[in-house]
Design a protein around this motif. Sequence first.
Motif, PDB file in Angstrom:
ATOM      1  N   ARG A 301       0.817  -1.218   0.000  1.00 30.98           N
ATOM      2  CA  ARG A 301       0.000   0.000   0.000  1.00 30.98           C
ATOM      3  C   ARG A 301       0.846   1.260   0.000  1.00 30.98           C
ATOM      4  O   ARG A 301       0.345   2.346   0.323  1.00 30.98           O
ATOM      5  CB  ARG A 301      -0.913  -0.014   1.230  1.00 30.98           C
ATOM      6  CG  ARG A 301      -1.919  -1.121   1.190  1.00 30.98           C
ATOM      7  CD  ARG A 301      -2.421  -1.454   2.576  1.00 30.98           C
ATOM      8  NE  ARG A 301      -3.331  -0.435   3.078  1.00 30.98           N
ATOM      9  CZ  ARG A 301      -3.754  -0.394   4.334  1.00 30.98           C
ATOM     10  NH1 ARG A 301      -3.330  -1.298   5.187  1.00 30.98           N
ATOM     11  NH2 ARG A 301      -4.566   0.557   4.744  1.00 30.98           N
ATOM     12  N   SER A 303       1.988   3.319  -2.217  1.00 30.41           N
ATOM     13  CA  SER A 303       1.572   4.516  -2.955  1.00 30.41           C
ATOM     14  C   SER A 303       0.336   5.142  -2.317  1.00 30.41           C
ATOM     15  O   SER A 303       0.179   6.362  -2.304  1.00 30.41           O
ATOM     16  CB  SER A 303       1.329   4.178  -4.421  1.00 30.41           C
ATOM     17  OG  SER A 303       0.167   3.402  -4.551  1.00 30.41           O
ATOM     18  N   GLU A 304      -0.527   4.294  -1.738  1.00 26.46           N
ATOM     19  CA  GLU A 304      -1.712   4.849  -1.076  1.00 26.46           C
ATOM     20  C   GLU A 304      -1.311   5.645   0.174  1.00 26.46           C
ATOM     21  O   GLU A 304      -1.865   6.705   0.457  1.00 26.46           O
ATOM     22  CB  GLU A 304      -2.690   3.729  -0.691  1.00 26.46           C
ATOM     23  CG  GLU A 304      -3.283   3.020  -1.899  1.00 26.46           C
ATOM     24  CD  GLU A 304      -4.513   2.196  -1.556  1.00 26.46           C
ATOM     25  OE1 GLU A 304      -4.862   2.117  -0.366  1.00 26.46           O
ATOM     26  OE2 GLU A 304      -5.123   1.650  -2.498  1.00 26.46           O
ATOM     27  N   ILE A 307       0.151   8.910  -0.995  1.00 28.27           N
ATOM     28  CA  ILE A 307      -0.843   9.895  -1.427  1.00 28.27           C
ATOM     29  C   ILE A 307      -1.531  10.530  -0.214  1.00 28.27           C
ATOM     30  O   ILE A 307      -1.810  11.726  -0.180  1.00 28.27           O
ATOM     31  CB  ILE A 307      -1.876   9.243  -2.384  1.00 28.27           C
ATOM     32  CG1 ILE A 307      -2.434  10.307  -3.339  1.00 28.27           C
ATOM     33  CG2 ILE A 307      -3.029   8.624  -1.675  1.00 28.27           C
ATOM     34  CD1 ILE A 307      -1.533  10.594  -4.472  1.00 28.27           C
ATOM     35  N   MET A 308      -1.745   9.721   0.827  1.00 27.25           N
ATOM     36  CA  MET A 308      -2.340  10.292   2.037  1.00 27.25           C
ATOM     37  C   MET A 308      -1.412  11.319   2.671  1.00 27.25           C
ATOM     38  O   MET A 308      -1.838  12.391   3.089  1.00 27.25           O
ATOM     39  CB  MET A 308      -2.648   9.181   3.053  1.00 27.25           C
ATOM     40  CG  MET A 308      -3.813   8.313   2.655  1.00 27.25           C
ATOM     41  SD  MET A 308      -4.283   7.199   3.989  1.00 27.25           S
ATOM     42  CE  MET A 308      -4.932   8.379   5.173  1.00 27.25           C
ATOM     43  N   ARG A 309      -0.118  10.946   2.708  1.00 24.94           N
ATOM     44  CA  ARG A 309       0.860  11.865   3.276  1.00 24.94           C
ATOM     45  C   ARG A 309       0.907  13.150   2.442  1.00 24.94           C
ATOM     46  O   ARG A 309       0.970  14.252   2.979  1.00 24.94           O
ATOM     47  CB  ARG A 309       2.246  11.211   3.321  1.00 24.94           C
ATOM     48  CG  ARG A 309       2.329  10.020   4.236  1.00 24.94           C
ATOM     49  CD  ARG A 309       2.525  10.405   5.693  1.00 24.94           C
ATOM     50  NE  ARG A 309       3.815  11.028   5.904  1.00 24.94           N
ATOM     51  CZ  ARG A 309       3.973  12.250   6.369  1.00 24.94           C
ATOM     52  NH1 ARG A 309       2.935  12.983   6.671  1.00 24.94           N
ATOM     53  NH2 ARG A 309       5.175  12.732   6.542  1.00 24.94           N
ATOM     54  N   ALA A 310       0.873  12.997   1.108  1.00 25.28           N
ATOM     55  CA  ALA A 310       0.937  14.165   0.231  1.00 25.28           C
ATOM     56  C   ALA A 310      -0.277  15.058   0.445  1.00 25.28           C
ATOM     57  O   ALA A 310      -0.200  16.272   0.296  1.00 25.28           O
ATOM     58  CB  ALA A 310       1.023  13.719  -1.219  1.00 25.28           C
ATOM     59  N   MET A 311      -1.396  14.457   0.790  1.00 26.28           N
ATOM     60  CA  MET A 311      -2.633  15.237   0.881  1.00 26.28           C
ATOM     61  C   MET A 311      -2.998  15.593   2.305  1.00 26.28           C
ATOM     62  O   MET A 311      -4.169  15.787   2.616  1.00 26.28           O
ATOM     63  CB  MET A 311      -3.754  14.488   0.184  1.00 26.28           C
ATOM     64  CG  MET A 311      -3.447  14.360  -1.293  1.00 26.28           C
ATOM     65  SD  MET A 311      -4.849  13.875  -2.242  1.00 26.28           S
ATOM     66  CE  MET A 311      -4.173  14.043  -3.895  1.00 26.28           C
ATOM     67  N   PRO A 395       6.361  10.675   0.283  1.00 26.54           N
ATOM     68  CA  PRO A 395       5.262  10.749  -0.680  1.00 26.54           C
ATOM     69  C   PRO A 395       5.765  10.822  -2.121  1.00 26.54           C
ATOM     70  O   PRO A 395       5.225  10.156  -3.003  1.00 26.54           O
ATOM     71  CB  PRO A 395       4.535  12.044  -0.312  1.00 26.54           C
ATOM     72  CG  PRO A 395       4.992  12.419   1.034  1.00 26.54           C
ATOM     73  CD  PRO A 395       6.287  11.731   1.296  1.00 26.54           C
ATOM     74  N   VAL A 396       6.826  11.611  -2.347  1.00 23.83           N
ATOM     75  CA  VAL A 396       7.306  11.810  -3.718  1.00 23.83           C
ATOM     76  C   VAL A 396       7.762  10.486  -4.327  1.00 23.83           C
ATOM     77  O   VAL A 396       7.399  10.131  -5.447  1.00 23.83           O
ATOM     78  CB  VAL A 396       8.456  12.833  -3.738  1.00 23.83           C
ATOM     79  CG1 VAL A 396       8.940  13.043  -5.161  1.00 23.83           C
ATOM     80  CG2 VAL A 396       7.995  14.146  -3.134  1.00 23.83           C
ATOM     81  N   ILE A 399       4.665   8.046  -4.775  1.00 26.51           N
ATOM     82  CA  ILE A 399       3.756   8.374  -5.865  1.00 26.51           C
ATOM     83  C   ILE A 399       4.442   8.126  -7.208  1.00 26.51           C
ATOM     84  O   ILE A 399       3.811   7.754  -8.188  1.00 26.51           O
ATOM     85  CB  ILE A 399       3.283   9.848  -5.753  1.00 26.51           C
ATOM     86  CG1 ILE A 399       2.468  10.011  -4.465  1.00 26.51           C
ATOM     87  CG2 ILE A 399       2.454  10.260  -6.941  1.00 26.51           C
ATOM     88  CD1 ILE A 399       2.320  11.445  -4.027  1.00 26.51           C
ATOM     89  N   THR A 401       6.161  10.113  -9.469  1.00 24.74           N
ATOM     90  CA  THR A 401       5.743  10.982 -10.579  1.00 24.74           C
ATOM     91  C   THR A 401       6.737  10.928 -11.733  1.00 24.74           C
ATOM     92  O   THR A 401       7.893  10.648 -11.521  1.00 24.74           O
ATOM     93  CB  THR A 401       5.630  12.446 -10.114  1.00 24.74           C
ATOM     94  OG1 THR A 401       6.815  12.806  -9.428  1.00 24.74           O
ATOM     95  CG2 THR A 401       4.435  12.618  -9.245  1.00 24.74           C
TER      96      THR A 401
ATOM     97  N   LEU B  59       6.101  19.300  -1.577  1.00 25.49           N
ATOM     98  CA  LEU B  59       6.403  17.902  -1.262  1.00 25.49           C
ATOM     99  C   LEU B  59       7.908  17.677  -1.233  1.00 25.49           C
ATOM    100  O   LEU B  59       8.384  16.639  -0.787  1.00 25.49           O
ATOM    101  CB  LEU B  59       5.757  16.977  -2.298  1.00 25.49           C
ATOM    102  CG  LEU B  59       4.231  16.917  -2.230  1.00 25.49           C
ATOM    103  CD1 LEU B  59       3.652  16.199  -3.444  1.00 25.49           C
ATOM    104  CD2 LEU B  59       3.777  16.229  -0.942  1.00 25.49           C
ATOM    105  N   HIS B  98      -4.140   7.107  -8.029  1.00 25.05           N
ATOM    106  CA  HIS B  98      -3.783   6.876  -6.623  1.00 25.05           C
ATOM    107  C   HIS B  98      -4.967   7.028  -5.681  1.00 25.05           C
ATOM    108  O   HIS B  98      -4.829   7.588  -4.593  1.00 25.05           O
ATOM    109  CB  HIS B  98      -2.667   7.816  -6.164  1.00 25.05           C
ATOM    110  CG  HIS B  98      -1.351   7.543  -6.810  1.00 25.05           C
ATOM    111  ND1 HIS B  98      -0.699   6.355  -6.684  1.00 25.05           N
ATOM    112  CD2 HIS B  98      -0.576   8.313  -7.603  1.00 25.05           C
ATOM    113  CE1 HIS B  98       0.435   6.393  -7.363  1.00 25.05           C
ATOM    114  NE2 HIS B  98       0.533   7.570  -7.948  1.00 25.05           N
ATOM    115  N   LEU B 100      -7.549   5.573  -2.947  1.00 28.22           N
ATOM    116  CA  LEU B 100      -7.433   4.500  -1.953  1.00 28.22           C
ATOM    117  C   LEU B 100      -8.452   3.417  -2.301  1.00 28.22           C
ATOM    118  O   LEU B 100      -9.650   3.695  -2.386  1.00 28.22           O
ATOM    119  CB  LEU B 100      -7.683   5.034  -0.528  1.00 28.22           C
ATOM    120  CG  LEU B 100      -6.823   6.207  -0.079  1.00 28.22           C
ATOM    121  CD1 LEU B 100      -6.926   6.386   1.431  1.00 28.22           C
ATOM    122  CD2 LEU B 100      -5.369   6.030  -0.473  1.00 28.22           C
ATOM    123  N   MET B 111     -11.116  12.346   1.532  1.00 33.45           N
ATOM    124  CA  MET B 111      -9.904  11.916   2.235  1.00 33.45           C
ATOM    125  C   MET B 111      -8.975  13.055   2.674  1.00 33.45           C
ATOM    126  O   MET B 111      -8.582  13.110   3.853  1.00 33.45           O
ATOM    127  CB  MET B 111      -9.159  10.861   1.411  1.00 33.45           C
ATOM    128  CG  MET B 111      -7.981  10.220   2.104  1.00 33.45           C
ATOM    129  SD  MET B 111      -6.452  11.145   1.903  1.00 33.45           S
ATOM    130  CE  MET B 111      -6.022  10.672   0.236  1.00 33.45           C
TER     131      MET B 111
END
Lengths: 401, 228
Positions: A301, A303-304, A307-311, A395-396, A399, A401, B59, B98, B100, B111
């Motif tokens: 998980r 990447s999930e 993404i949570m950390r990034a957001m 996060p980088v 993810i 990118t 980031l 991405h 969840l 989220m």
Amino acid sequence: MSPYAVKLAIRHLLSHPGQTALLMAGVALGVSVFIFMSALIGGLATLLTLRTVGSIPHIVLEMPDRDPVTLSPNAHKQVVRQKDLSRRDQIAIWQPVIPIIEQTSGVTAVSPQIRGSAFVERGQTVVPVGVIGVMPGKLSDIADIEAAILDGSSNLPADGILIGSRLARDLGLRVGQVIRLSSDRGRVRSFRIGGIFTLGIAGADRQTVYMNFTTARALYDLSTGISRIEIKVKPAIDAADIAERLRRSTGLKATAWTEDNAQLFEGLDAQARTGTIIKAFSLVTIIVGIASAMLLSIVRRQSEIGIMRAMGASNGLVVSIFVLEGTLIGFIGAIVGAVTAWFALLPLPPVTEVSSGGLPIDPQQGDFLLAITLTTLAATLASILPARRAARIDPVEAIGT
Amino acid sequence: MSSQAIFSVSGLTKRFAEGEAEVLVLKGIDLSMTAGEMTALLGPSGSGKSTLLTILGTLMRASGGTHEMLGVDLMQASEAQRTEFRSKHLGFIFQFHHLLSDLSALENVMMPAASAAGRETPAMRERAMELLDAVGLPDRRNYRPSAMSGGQRQRVAVARALINNPVLVLADEPTGNLDRQSADQVMDLIRSINQTMATSFLISTHDEHIAAQCARRIELLDGRIVQS
Ligand SMILES: Nc1ncnc2c1ncn2[C@@H]1O[C@H](COP(=O)(O)OP(=O)(O)O)[C@@H](O)[C@H]1O
Ligand SMILES: [Mg+2]
């Protein structure tokens, strides 16, 4: 612990029912092993203790030894009191002591006894035996003679005697026959065999005879005194402590069964330690299982989590999600394991009625609450490291990118 | 459209340590955007588009230069301040959605807000439903990502980027993984949001067709802006 962490943890467990069930089943298995071992080790200890102490007194009270005593240690002269052989070892004033003993907590039975040795004569054969004179109604207080009667009855009239099955076999004796007994005080009397018992203990069955208290008095020339007081206590394992209290309150010499059974004690101790090691291993298995499952899940998980950390998810949120997941797996698995173990152990016979070859398992000693608590703690511990690793995910990178 | 800058960077550099050697990926970027602007960031693969967006999105930290947004000096800000700033003012759309996988479309949209608040609130739910309506997926609220098409997922990701009412959405090749038709849908959606909500978008792409739909275009080549 934020409600959102709780929601996400539960959601993840429910979204992968197969994986969750498998993990919980693993934990449940570990917990069952833990409980089973506790119940077995506990039951085994109970059984061995019961077997050992079932027919013997837990504490014996006697007159203190009158051993030689050094009165004044000195380099030049030594003053020593000699061992007193002029008086017999008897408890002369015993009636007032009985209520004191009976009121001591833990004591369940008190049996004043007259003890002595004697010879049974039959034809040309002479066999040494130990005589136990018991008070009326107290015959079965120490060893359950009444239940052990094979033949005849347990009544003890003045000329009655109960003998062990081995003695009966060795001498070819049967109920109703008359035998002559000569005591070590030189008295000789005839007795009618009222009953034959078997305790399953060779010594007792070959060498012990029971008779009426009053008859024994006469046989051993004891007008008022008695030889010893035998006591049963509950729990038997506390005998040493109770003996110490009795020694102080009565001034008599008190010997607990544990003093003569050090080997059994060591055995029980070794058994308990083995049990502890097996239980520790089942906990370690749970920790390793949960930790590796959590690590795998976190890698999957990644990447999930990124993404949570990034957001905007904090480290704390990520850590709590995973610690909560591990803890829930541990807790629910533990409950399932405990309930399963409970129902599996329920139909087993009580330890006291276990047949030879059967395992003496005592569900009462299954340590259910301890198993659940330790397992839940272990699960929490097991998920802390993986959770912190999850929180460190960049996060980088995740993810990509 | 206000002419005030929402962010500005100048002399921005980024170097990566590549074993012994160091690689200078951004070689002095000067750029600012105003509120409501929709800008395409064009450039071939490897030109530094993602690196620039990642830095603008807090980031990652720049190696040198200045970076200021909404009056905050983001070069000096602590990591915690940058995290808070990010969740308040910035939205993200990536090439891969991405989403969840355990959460429904609606929950995915909530989220970022729920993560910051520690709980889902009725207000968030309301706003998320509006956004799903806006991206044309009102009937997919309770679908899991696995039950949606690639285009639908990316539209959910667009809605998610908007939940905190960001000033600026950074979109890194948001259509790179979609077929032409889905890509056009997503771009139409971004344009209409840009117009109705006055949210600024910075969209990286190497696709002229996408860039043509943006009001402003910047071209990046080998870590430098070559046309602005
Ligand atoms: N973490 C990193 N470490 C080393 N080099 C990197 C790292 N991230 C990106 N680069 C390099 O920086 C350059 C620009 O990458 P990127 O910003 O992803 O370009 P684009 O998005 O325009 O394709 C590439 O040469 C890439 O190899
Ligand atoms: Mg890129």
